[in-house]
Design a protein around this motif. Structure first.
Motif, PDB file in Angstrom:
ATOM      1  N   ILE A 202      81.935  52.273  22.513  1.00 48.67           N
ATOM      2  CA  ILE A 202      81.788  53.606  23.094  1.00 48.67           C
ATOM      3  C   ILE A 202      83.073  54.405  22.867  1.00 48.67           C
ATOM      4  O   ILE A 202      83.029  55.602  22.538  1.00 48.67           O
ATOM      5  CB  ILE A 202      81.446  53.509  24.590  1.00 48.67           C
ATOM      6  CG1 ILE A 202      80.009  53.008  24.763  1.00 48.67           C
ATOM      7  CG2 ILE A 202      81.596  54.878  25.271  1.00 48.67           C
ATOM      8  CD1 ILE A 202      79.602  52.770  26.193  1.00 48.67           C
ATOM      9  N   SER A 203      84.217  53.760  23.010  1.00 43.35           N
ATOM     10  CA  SER A 203      85.493  54.436  22.771  1.00 43.35           C
ATOM     11  C   SER A 203      85.632  54.848  21.312  1.00 43.35           C
ATOM     12  O   SER A 203      86.143  55.932  21.002  1.00 43.35           O
ATOM     13  CB  SER A 203      86.663  53.524  23.170  1.00 43.35           C
ATOM     14  OG  SER A 203      86.625  53.237  24.556  1.00 43.35           O
ATOM     15  N   LEU A 204      85.174  53.999  20.403  1.00 51.19           N
ATOM     16  CA  LEU A 204      85.219  54.343  18.981  1.00 51.19           C
ATOM     17  C   LEU A 204      84.377  55.578  18.704  1.00 51.19           C
ATOM     18  O   LEU A 204      84.811  56.495  17.990  1.00 51.19           O
ATOM     19  CB  LEU A 204      84.718  53.167  18.134  1.00 51.19           C
ATOM     20  CG  LEU A 204      85.694  52.010  17.919  1.00 51.19           C
ATOM     21  CD1 LEU A 204      84.992  50.838  17.247  1.00 51.19           C
ATOM     22  CD2 LEU A 204      86.887  52.466  17.079  1.00 51.19           C
TER      23      LEU A 204
ATOM     24  N   GLY B 242      84.291  61.015  17.043  1.00 54.59           N
ATOM     25  CA  GLY B 242      83.547  62.273  17.078  1.00 54.59           C
ATOM     26  C   GLY B 242      82.490  62.349  16.001  1.00 54.59           C
ATOM     27  O   GLY B 242      81.615  61.488  15.901  1.00 54.59           O
ATOM     28  N   GLU B 243      82.561  63.386  15.183  1.00 56.70           N
ATOM     29  CA  GLU B 243      81.547  63.628  14.152  1.00 56.70           C
ATOM     30  C   GLU B 243      81.443  62.491  13.133  1.00 56.70           C
ATOM     31  O   GLU B 243      80.446  62.370  12.434  1.00 56.70           O
ATOM     32  CB  GLU B 243      81.854  64.941  13.420  1.00 56.70           C
ATOM     33  CG  GLU B 243      81.833  66.180  14.298  1.00 56.70           C
ATOM     34  CD  GLU B 243      80.432  66.528  14.789  1.00 56.70           C
ATOM     35  OE1 GLU B 243      79.460  66.067  14.163  1.00 56.70           O
ATOM     36  OE2 GLU B 243      80.323  67.263  15.789  1.00 56.70           O
ATOM     37  N   LYS B 244      82.465  61.663  13.047  1.00 49.55           N
ATOM     38  CA  LYS B 244      82.455  60.556  12.088  1.00 49.55           C
ATOM     39  C   LYS B 244      82.058  59.230  12.733  1.00 49.55           C
ATOM     40  O   LYS B 244      82.348  58.157  12.206  1.00 49.55           O
ATOM     41  CB  LYS B 244      83.827  60.422  11.429  1.00 49.55           C
ATOM     42  CG  LYS B 244      84.205  61.627  10.580  1.00 49.55           C
ATOM     43  CD  LYS B 244      85.535  61.410   9.873  1.00 49.55           C
ATOM     44  CE  LYS B 244      85.887  62.610   9.002  1.00 49.55           C
ATOM     45  NZ  LYS B 244      87.185  62.408   8.291  1.00 49.55           N
ATOM     46  N   TRP B 245      81.364  59.281  13.861  1.00 54.48           N
ATOM     47  CA  TRP B 245      80.967  58.083  14.603  1.00 54.48           C
ATOM     48  C   TRP B 245      80.193  57.087  13.747  1.00 54.48           C
ATOM     49  O   TRP B 245      80.289  55.875  13.942  1.00 54.48           O
ATOM     50  CB  TRP B 245      80.108  58.484  15.804  1.00 54.48           C
ATOM     51  CG  TRP B 245      78.764  59.021  15.409  1.00 54.48           C
ATOM     52  CD1 TRP B 245      78.450  60.315  15.119  1.00 54.48           C
ATOM     53  CD2 TRP B 245      77.568  58.268  15.226  1.00 54.48           C
ATOM     54  NE1 TRP B 245      77.129  60.427  14.772  1.00 54.48           N
ATOM     55  CE2 TRP B 245      76.569  59.183  14.826  1.00 54.48           C
ATOM     56  CE3 TRP B 245      77.243  56.916  15.354  1.00 54.48           C
ATOM     57  CZ2 TRP B 245      75.258  58.789  14.555  1.00 54.48           C
ATOM     58  CZ3 TRP B 245      75.938  56.522  15.094  1.00 54.48           C
ATOM     59  CH2 TRP B 245      74.961  57.447  14.703  1.00 54.48           C
ATOM     60  N   TYR B 246      79.418  57.618  12.779  1.00 49.87           N
ATOM     61  CA  TYR B 246      78.501  56.789  11.993  1.00 49.87           C
ATOM     62  C   TYR B 246      79.211  55.779  11.085  1.00 49.87           C
ATOM     63  O   TYR B 246      78.595  54.811  10.620  1.00 49.87           O
ATOM     64  CB  TYR B 246      77.602  57.679  11.137  1.00 49.87           C
ATOM     65  CG  TYR B 246      78.373  58.596  10.207  1.00 49.87           C
ATOM     66  CD1 TYR B 246      78.760  58.170   8.945  1.00 49.87           C
ATOM     67  CD2 TYR B 246      78.735  59.877  10.614  1.00 49.87           C
ATOM     68  CE1 TYR B 246      79.484  58.998   8.096  1.00 49.87           C
ATOM     69  CE2 TYR B 246      79.463  60.710   9.779  1.00 49.87           C
ATOM     70  CZ  TYR B 246      79.832  60.262   8.523  1.00 49.87           C
ATOM     71  OH  TYR B 246      80.561  61.074   7.693  1.00 49.87           O
TER      72      TYR B 246
ATOM     73  N   LEU C 242      74.126  52.058  18.584  1.00 49.63           N
ATOM     74  CA  LEU C 242      73.716  52.742  19.812  1.00 49.63           C
ATOM     75  C   LEU C 242      74.920  53.042  20.708  1.00 49.63           C
ATOM     76  O   LEU C 242      75.068  54.158  21.231  1.00 49.63           O
ATOM     77  CB  LEU C 242      72.698  51.886  20.566  1.00 49.63           C
ATOM     78  CG  LEU C 242      72.249  52.406  21.943  1.00 49.63           C
ATOM     79  CD1 LEU C 242      71.618  53.792  21.813  1.00 49.63           C
ATOM     80  CD2 LEU C 242      71.270  51.432  22.585  1.00 49.63           C
ATOM     81  N   LEU C 243      75.790  52.043  20.885  1.00 45.74           N
ATOM     82  CA  LEU C 243      76.976  52.249  21.718  1.00 45.74           C
ATOM     83  C   LEU C 243      77.883  53.332  21.134  1.00 45.74           C
ATOM     84  O   LEU C 243      78.398  54.193  21.862  1.00 45.74           O
ATOM     85  CB  LEU C 243      77.754  50.934  21.850  1.00 45.74           C
ATOM     86  CG  LEU C 243      77.159  49.870  22.765  1.00 45.74           C
ATOM     87  CD1 LEU C 243      77.920  48.560  22.605  1.00 45.74           C
ATOM     88  CD2 LEU C 243      77.176  50.317  24.220  1.00 45.74           C
ATOM     89  N   THR C 244      78.083  53.283  19.826  1.00 43.77           N
ATOM     90  CA  THR C 244      78.945  54.266  19.177  1.00 43.77           C
ATOM     91  C   THR C 244      78.355  55.666  19.284  1.00 43.77           C
ATOM     92  O   THR C 244      79.068  56.646  19.532  1.00 43.77           O
ATOM     93  CB  THR C 244      79.155  53.897  17.691  1.00 43.77           C
ATOM     94  OG1 THR C 244      79.536  52.525  17.589  1.00 43.77           O
ATOM     95  CG2 THR C 244      80.240  54.750  17.068  1.00 43.77           C
TER      96      THR C 244
END
Length: 203
Positions: free
Chosen positions: A152-154, A159-163, A35-37
């Protein structure tokens, strides 16, 4: 999962983020790091404001861990053993967290945020141990802040690779914890040196 988190952010925004994190810390099955990411990723997209997202996440985490502390402090271990299983808080997890608390003391309130299965229990155990409120706030709120900033910073940077964060947290949890611990020590060292510099200056 992404669809669910997307609905949460779109429909409820910062209020949804706050509520989910607070309830997740108390013990409800919320994928906190994910959720944070994802919130950080939405800040990257411009759907959320980065600084406000950090603030709301911190307040949510701090609120959840404060409620947990008060439950432990006021109602004690019998209450946790009786009603904990409804929140997946088993006696085995309680025993494990108590052992970690004996080993790491108050610092577990910081480290515990980065350990799945322990994060939800540290405040309960601290309250049961009758640790003072001020000491609890110092460590627990520091942990909440570092934890929120980290994920959150990660999400924002990836970006698009947050997962990929969730995947690596579960696969390399120890190394993620080690990195976060080093970050926490850096923050404490910085604050200590800054305070020493201020108090050392002539009045």
């Amino acid at each position: 999962m992404e669809h669910f988190l997307g609905e949460l952010i779109v429909r409820f925004g910062y209020i949804g983020l706050f509520a989910a994190l607070a309830l997740g810390i108390i013990g409800l099955p919320v994928p906190d790091e994910t959720l944070l990411t994802f919130a950080g990723y939405n800040a990257f997209l411009g759907k959320l404001h980065f600084s406000i997202t950090l603030l709301i996440a911190f307040i949510g985490a701090a609120s959840g861990i404060s409620i947990s502390y008060l439950i432990g402090y006021k109602l004690g271990l019998p209450f946790l053993k009786k009603y904990g299983p409804k929140l997946h808080i088993t006696e085995k997890r309680i025993a494990r967290t108590r052992q970690l608390f004996k080993k790491y003391g108050n610092f577990l309130l910081i480290l515990g945020f980065f350990i799945p299965g322990v994060r939800h229990l540290t405040a309960y155990i601290t309250g049961i141990a009758n640790i003072g409120w001020r000491r609890f706030m110092l460590y627990a709120y520091s942990g909440a802040l570092i934890w929120s900033i980290t994920f959150i910073s990660l999400g924002y940077k990836l970006g698009e690779k947050w997962y990929i964060v969730g995947k690596y947290v579960h696969k390399y949890g120890f190394f993620v914890l080690l990195i976060c611990l080093l970050a926490a020590l850096f923050v404490f060292a910085y604050l200590y040196l800054r305070k020493a510099k201020v108090t050392g200056e002539p009045g």
